[in-house]
Scaffold this motif. Sequence first.
Motif, PDB file in Angstrom:
ATOM      1  N   ASP A   1       0.831  -1.210   0.000  1.00 63.24           N
ATOM      2  CA  ASP A   1       0.000   0.000   0.000  1.00 63.24           C
ATOM      3  C   ASP A   1       0.864   1.258   0.000  1.00 63.24           C
ATOM      4  OD1 ASP A   1      -2.483  -1.282  -0.072  1.00 63.24           O
ATOM      5  OD2 ASP A   1      -2.471  -1.596   2.098  1.00 63.24           O
ATOM      6  N   HIS A   2       1.948   1.231   0.770  1.00 60.81           N
ATOM      7  CA  HIS A   2       2.837   2.392   0.814  1.00 60.81           C
ATOM      8  C   HIS A   2       3.509   2.604  -0.532  1.00 60.81           C
ATOM      9  CE1 HIS A   2       6.485   4.758   2.020  1.00 60.81           C
ATOM     10  NE2 HIS A   2       5.537   5.404   2.679  1.00 60.81           N
TER      11      HIS A   2
ATOM     12  N   GLN B   1       1.132   4.282  -2.792  1.00 60.61           N
ATOM     13  CA  GLN B   1       1.039   5.685  -2.374  1.00 60.61           C
ATOM     14  C   GLN B   1       2.146   6.511  -3.022  1.00 60.61           C
ATOM     15  OE1 GLN B   1       1.216   5.968   1.878  1.00 60.61           O
ATOM     16  NE2 GLN B   1      -0.549   7.296   2.007  1.00 60.61           N
ATOM     17  N   LYS B   2       3.378   5.967  -2.996  1.00 65.95           N
ATOM     18  CA  LYS B   2       4.516   6.665  -3.588  1.00 65.95           C
ATOM     19  C   LYS B   2       4.335   6.826  -5.098  1.00 65.95           C
ATOM     20  CE  LYS B   2       7.628   7.858  -1.702  1.00 65.95           C
ATOM     21  NZ  LYS B   2       7.842   9.146  -0.991  1.00 65.95           N
TER      22      LYS B   2
ATOM     23  N   ASP C   1       1.595   6.994  -6.735  1.00 61.48           N
ATOM     24  CA  ASP C   1       0.516   7.949  -7.033  1.00 61.48           C
ATOM     25  C   ASP C   1       1.033   9.381  -7.079  1.00 61.48           C
ATOM     26  OD1 ASP C   1      -1.367   5.987  -7.287  1.00 61.48           O
ATOM     27  OD2 ASP C   1      -2.133   6.152  -5.246  1.00 61.48           O
ATOM     28  N   GLU C   2       2.222   9.610  -6.521  1.00 52.14           N
ATOM     29  CA  GLU C   2       2.816  10.955  -6.563  1.00 52.14           C
ATOM     30  C   GLU C   2       3.377  11.284  -7.943  1.00 52.14           C
ATOM     31  OE1 GLU C   2       5.817  11.264  -3.564  1.00 52.14           O
ATOM     32  OE2 GLU C   2       4.551  10.380  -1.996  1.00 52.14           O
TER      33      GLU C   2
END
Length: 296
Positions: free
Chosen positions: A88-89, A92-93, A95-96
């Motif tokens: 998940d992390h 998240q990265k 998605d940046e």
Amino acid sequence: MNTEHFIETRKRLSLSQEELAQGICTQATLSRFESGGSIPSVKILTQLCHRLGLSIAELFRTQADSRGEFINDTLNQAEFDLIISEYDHANQKLDELELTEEENEQFGERLDYIRGYLAILLGHHVQENIDGFHAKLLDSQTEIDIYTLLNYCGLGMGYAYLGKDQLAEKYFNFVFIHVFDFQSTSTGETWKILTILFYTAEFYSSSNLAISNRILETIVSMCSDNHMTFYLARSVLQLAENEAAGEANKTRLVNYLIDAHAYAKINRNQVELQRIDYLIKKWHLQDLAISSIFDN
């Protein structure tokens, strides 16, 4: 010279000065370089950068390179999260990132493989990602490069997730045959080879423990040779799970768990630490002396 980038990369890879310098130069030489003292010889600097997966050119970055450095750092973090199961992390990265057409030319293959693996591991749009890996293989050149192998491995992972084990084995077998012919030229490529080997070993853990164990032992050896700890926790833990599924020699099982726990702590791999704790309870090992180690 951008020694800060050099130091940040070394620390991100969890390498001490002594570990990085081993077999290349003295720890004192490396320390002088990192503290702004004398620059080592071209031969030494080249070897140090190779071990870190850096090019010497990266140490001469200007402000204009900051965007490329941001993308590369983001992908490094996402790839590391993939290795330590922080899926998940990692998403998240990623998605940046919104890449321009030019940036996609440079970073697109790497971004796509990480996204594809994460999606399959999380069970998101698996068939869609299988189709994506197939499309990339059709578009690729005939020469087998690291991304060809990653795409084949991704197909194996995808079909295994769907329960199509015969198809999965076809792709994992291709990967296994060709991965040892690939000559890694950087730490980043060695990471990817270890990734390929790990998911191949994980697949065979459900059908052929002997093959799985041989691949896992190869990973442990490669990690040792390249001074990498990232895949050690997962690989040794998989050896423990294979042991439990096979002969279940309690001494070997306990030793694997002790080693996996130590490696997971070094890498701050919380997912594996939780998995180890779960397996200790599942296999009723709480009464052994080693349980006190895991409580600390």
